[in-house]
Design a protein around this motif. Structure first.
Motif, PDB file in Angstrom:
ATOM      1  N   PHE A  96    -124.378  17.621  27.399  1.00  0.00           N
ATOM      2  CA  PHE A  96    -123.983  19.029  27.271  1.00  0.00           C
ATOM      3  C   PHE A  96    -124.199  19.820  28.563  1.00  0.00           C
ATOM      4  CE2 PHE A  96    -124.059  17.767  22.905  1.00  0.00           C
ATOM      5  CZ  PHE A  96    -123.100  18.567  22.299  1.00  0.00           C
ATOM      6  N   ARG A  97    -124.491  19.110  29.635  1.00  0.00           N
ATOM      7  CA  ARG A  97    -124.729  19.711  30.952  1.00  0.00           C
ATOM      8  C   ARG A  97    -125.811  20.782  30.897  1.00  0.00           C
ATOM      9  NH1 ARG A  97    -118.644  19.769  31.668  1.00  0.00           N
ATOM     10  NH2 ARG A  97    -118.218  17.820  32.719  1.00  0.00           N
ATOM     11  N   GLY A  98    -126.814  20.521  30.082  1.00  0.00           N
ATOM     12  CA  GLY A  98    -127.970  21.403  30.003  1.00  0.00           C
ATOM     13  C   GLY A  98    -129.052  20.923  30.951  1.00  0.00           C
ATOM     14  N   ARG A  99    -130.182  21.612  30.917  1.00  0.00           N
ATOM     15  CA  ARG A  99    -131.321  21.225  31.758  1.00  0.00           C
ATOM     16  C   ARG A  99    -132.594  21.344  30.934  1.00  0.00           C
ATOM     17  NH1 ARG A  99    -132.287  24.292  36.896  1.00  0.00           N
ATOM     18  NH2 ARG A  99    -132.544  25.989  35.438  1.00  0.00           N
ATOM     19  N   ILE A 100    -133.509  20.461  31.179  1.00  0.00           N
ATOM     20  CA  ILE A 100    -134.841  20.603  30.604  1.00  0.00           C
ATOM     21  C   ILE A 100    -135.632  21.393  31.628  1.00  0.00           C
ATOM     22  CG2 ILE A 100    -136.926  19.394  29.883  1.00  0.00           C
ATOM     23  CD1 ILE A 100    -135.012  17.083  29.005  1.00  0.00           C
ATOM     24  N   ILE A 101    -136.049  22.593  31.240  1.00  0.00           N
ATOM     25  CA  ILE A 101    -136.707  23.486  32.208  1.00  0.00           C
ATOM     26  C   ILE A 101    -138.211  23.556  32.019  1.00  0.00           C
ATOM     27  CG2 ILE A 101    -134.635  24.846  32.658  1.00  0.00           C
ATOM     28  CD1 ILE A 101    -135.803  26.984  30.759  1.00  0.00           C
ATOM     29  N   ASP A 102    -138.703  22.944  30.913  1.00  0.00           N
ATOM     30  CA  ASP A 102    -140.142  22.893  30.696  1.00  0.00           C
ATOM     31  C   ASP A 102    -140.430  21.732  29.751  1.00  0.00           C
ATOM     32  OD1 ASP A 102    -142.842  24.175  31.027  1.00  0.00           O
ATOM     33  OD2 ASP A 102    -142.684  24.286  28.833  1.00  0.00           O
ATOM     34  N   MET A 103    -141.558  21.079  29.990  1.00  0.00           N
ATOM     35  CA  MET A 103    -141.958  20.020  29.078  1.00  0.00           C
ATOM     36  C   MET A 103    -143.466  20.080  28.883  1.00  0.00           C
ATOM     37  SD  MET A 103    -141.040  16.805  31.666  1.00  0.00           S
ATOM     38  CE  MET A 103    -140.585  15.801  30.345  1.00  0.00           C
ATOM     39  N   VAL A 128    -137.588  22.298  21.568  1.00  0.00           N
ATOM     40  CA  VAL A 128    -137.367  21.211  20.617  1.00  0.00           C
ATOM     41  C   VAL A 128    -138.556  20.261  20.638  1.00  0.00           C
ATOM     42  CG1 VAL A 128    -136.060  19.840  22.304  1.00  0.00           C
ATOM     43  CG2 VAL A 128    -135.686  19.463  19.879  1.00  0.00           C
ATOM     44  N   ASN A 129    -138.909  19.742  19.472  1.00  0.00           N
ATOM     45  CA  ASN A 129    -139.937  18.707  19.400  1.00  0.00           C
ATOM     46  C   ASN A 129    -139.471  17.523  20.224  1.00  0.00           C
ATOM     47  OD1 ASN A 129    -141.620  20.139  17.623  1.00  0.00           O
ATOM     48  ND2 ASN A 129    -140.503  19.366  15.846  1.00  0.00           N
ATOM     49  N   ALA A 130    -140.376  16.972  21.047  1.00  0.00           N
ATOM     50  CA  ALA A 130    -140.004  15.847  21.910  1.00  0.00           C
ATOM     51  C   ALA A 130    -141.132  14.822  21.906  1.00  0.00           C
ATOM     52  CB  ALA A 130    -139.705  16.350  23.322  1.00  0.00           C
ATOM     53  N   GLU A 131    -141.208  14.080  20.834  1.00  0.00           N
ATOM     54  CA  GLU A 131    -142.176  12.987  20.756  1.00  0.00           C
ATOM     55  C   GLU A 131    -141.771  11.933  21.783  1.00  0.00           C
ATOM     56  OE1 GLU A 131    -144.912  13.088  18.952  1.00  0.00           O
ATOM     57  OE2 GLU A 131    -144.350  15.015  18.062  1.00  0.00           O
ATOM     58  N   PRO A 132    -142.738  11.200  22.322  1.00  0.00           N
ATOM     59  CA  PRO A 132    -142.410  10.201  23.357  1.00  0.00           C
ATOM     60  C   PRO A 132    -141.281   9.254  22.967  1.00  0.00           C
ATOM     61  CG  PRO A 132    -144.780  10.480  23.205  1.00  0.00           C
ATOM     62  CD  PRO A 132    -144.179  11.307  22.085  1.00  0.00           C
ATOM     63  N   LYS A 133    -141.225   8.832  21.710  1.00  0.00           N
ATOM     64  CA  LYS A 133    -140.185   7.887  21.280  1.00  0.00           C
ATOM     65  C   LYS A 133    -138.789   8.521  21.283  1.00  0.00           C
ATOM     66  CE  LYS A 133    -140.840   8.755  16.316  1.00  0.00           C
ATOM     67  NZ  LYS A 133    -139.709   9.602  16.124  1.00  0.00           N
ATOM     68  N   ASP A 134    -138.690   9.874  21.233  1.00  0.00           N
ATOM     69  CA  ASP A 134    -137.400  10.579  21.163  1.00  0.00           C
ATOM     70  C   ASP A 134    -136.938  11.154  22.495  1.00  0.00           C
ATOM     71  OD1 ASP A 134    -137.323  10.154  18.375  1.00  0.00           O
ATOM     72  OD2 ASP A 134    -138.511  11.974  18.019  1.00  0.00           O
ATOM     73  N   ARG A 135    -137.796  11.159  23.478  1.00  0.00           N
ATOM     74  CA  ARG A 135    -137.491  11.866  24.733  1.00  0.00           C
ATOM     75  C   ARG A 135    -136.228  11.358  25.423  1.00  0.00           C
ATOM     76  NH1 ARG A 135    -142.471  14.587  27.575  1.00  0.00           N
ATOM     77  NH2 ARG A 135    -143.460  15.363  25.686  1.00  0.00           N
ATOM     78  N   GLY A 136    -136.029  10.064  25.470  1.00  0.00           N
ATOM     79  CA  GLY A 136    -134.831   9.503  26.109  1.00  0.00           C
ATOM     80  C   GLY A 136    -133.553   9.974  25.434  1.00  0.00           C
ATOM     81  N   GLU A 137    -133.533   9.949  24.102  1.00  0.00           N
ATOM     82  CA  GLU A 137    -132.360  10.402  23.354  1.00  0.00           C
ATOM     83  C   GLU A 137    -132.102  11.890  23.587  1.00  0.00           C
ATOM     84  OE1 GLU A 137    -132.752   9.430  19.214  1.00  0.00           O
ATOM     85  OE2 GLU A 137    -133.135   7.310  19.640  1.00  0.00           O
ATOM     86  N   ILE A 138    -133.175  12.684  23.553  1.00  0.00           N
ATOM     87  CA  ILE A 138    -133.024  14.132  23.772  1.00  0.00           C
ATOM     88  C   ILE A 138    -132.483  14.394  25.173  1.00  0.00           C
ATOM     89  CG2 ILE A 138    -134.248  16.332  23.973  1.00  0.00           C
ATOM     90  CD1 ILE A 138    -136.186  15.234  21.774  1.00  0.00           C
ATOM     91  N   MET A 139    -133.001  13.674  26.159  1.00  0.00           N
ATOM     92  CA  MET A 139    -132.534  13.856  27.536  1.00  0.00           C
ATOM     93  C   MET A 139    -131.061  13.482  27.668  1.00  0.00           C
ATOM     94  SD  MET A 139    -135.970  12.531  29.455  1.00  0.00           S
ATOM     95  CE  MET A 139    -135.467  12.770  31.147  1.00  0.00           C
ATOM     96  N   GLN A 140    -130.610  12.464  26.957  1.00  0.00           N
ATOM     97  CA  GLN A 140    -129.190  12.086  26.980  1.00  0.00           C
ATOM     98  C   GLN A 140    -128.322  13.187  26.370  1.00  0.00           C
ATOM     99  OE1 GLN A 140    -129.216   8.229  25.011  1.00  0.00           O
ATOM    100  NE2 GLN A 140    -128.618   7.268  26.953  1.00  0.00           N
ATOM    101  N   ILE A 141    -128.757  13.733  25.249  1.00  0.00           N
ATOM    102  CA  ILE A 141    -128.003  14.824  24.612  1.00  0.00           C
ATOM    103  C   ILE A 141    -127.896  16.000  25.567  1.00  0.00           C
ATOM    104  CG2 ILE A 141    -128.068  16.563  22.772  1.00  0.00           C
ATOM    105  CD1 ILE A 141    -129.367  14.348  20.990  1.00  0.00           C
ATOM    106  N   VAL A 142    -129.018  16.378  26.177  1.00  0.00           N
ATOM    107  CA  VAL A 142    -129.029  17.511  27.110  1.00  0.00           C
ATOM    108  C   VAL A 142    -128.089  17.241  28.277  1.00  0.00           C
ATOM    109  CG1 VAL A 142    -130.473  18.817  28.717  1.00  0.00           C
ATOM    110  CG2 VAL A 142    -131.330  18.291  26.416  1.00  0.00           C
ATOM    111  N   GLU A 143    -128.099  16.020  28.800  1.00  0.00           N
ATOM    112  CA  GLU A 143    -127.218  15.663  29.922  1.00  0.00           C
ATOM    113  C   GLU A 143    -125.752  15.733  29.520  1.00  0.00           C
ATOM    114  OE1 GLU A 143    -126.329  11.782  32.669  1.00  0.00           O
ATOM    115  OE2 GLU A 143    -128.412  12.180  32.127  1.00  0.00           O
TER     116      GLU A 143
END
Length: 180
Positions: A118-125, A101-116
């Motif tokens: 859904f009990r997902g993990r960010i495995i690469d950035m 997923v596109n993860a611009e610096p301004k969106d990273r916090g929101e994306i991380m919350q969504i992933v959390e």
């Protein structure tokens, strides 16, 4: 029969097929579906805890008659050890997705919350993307995909459904495959 009643009879069925682990078996199973005009919605295949046996988890859409016909046809194949369909059996079903997923610096916090959530993990950035790993029901994966799509999904891969009967029942420890 009205269209609404027909739509209610059509449903997705999850089938586990234990097969001999030989070259060409997957092709024979897939061609059986193609010859009969059945579409495979999802297919996951791997070796089991016994290297001579592979387990195919197949999801197909159709009514009870279609499911019965598929089961009978699969049982006719020499390499098929056992067919288990989970209509009457309580089962655990899961699917895995990797989503870039596109993860611009301004969106990273929101994306991380969504992933959390859904009990997902960010495995690469990287500088501009995250790769998210999430496991769960098809509905759960569909929902996180919908939410992440607002940021722009660059690439996605899903395993398809895998399933296992709940409790002490096992597909791999009964029938023809129990012969050592």
């Amino acid at each position: 029969m009205s269209n609404s009643i027909l739509a209610q009879l059509q449903q997705y069925h999850t089938i586990t097929v234990l097969v001999e682990n030989h070259p060409g078996v997957l092709a024979r199973v897939a061609s059986l579906f193609a010859r009969r005009g059945f579409n495979i919605e999802s297919l996951a295949v791997s070796v089991t805890d016994r290297p001579e046996i592979s387990r195919m988890t197949i999801v197909v859409e159709g009514d009870h008659r279609v499911l019965e016909q598929i089961t009978k046809q699969l049982n006719k194949l020499v390499e098929v050890i056992k067919v288990v369909e989970y209509t009457e059996t309580a089962a655990v079903e899961r699917e895995l997705a990797l989503i870039k997923v596109n993860a611009e610096p301004k969106d990273r916090g929101e994306i991380m919350q969504i992933v959390e959530i859904f009990r997902g993990r960010i495995i690469d950035m990287s500088e501009k993307t995250f790769i998210v790993e999430v496991t769960g029901s098809t509905e759960k994966l569909d929902k996180i995909v919908q939410l992440l799509n607002t940021y722009g999904i660059r690439e996605m891969v899903r395993t398809g459904i895998i399933a296992m009967a709940r409790g002490a029942k096992t597909a791999a420890r009964s029938g023809r495959d129990s012969i050592d």
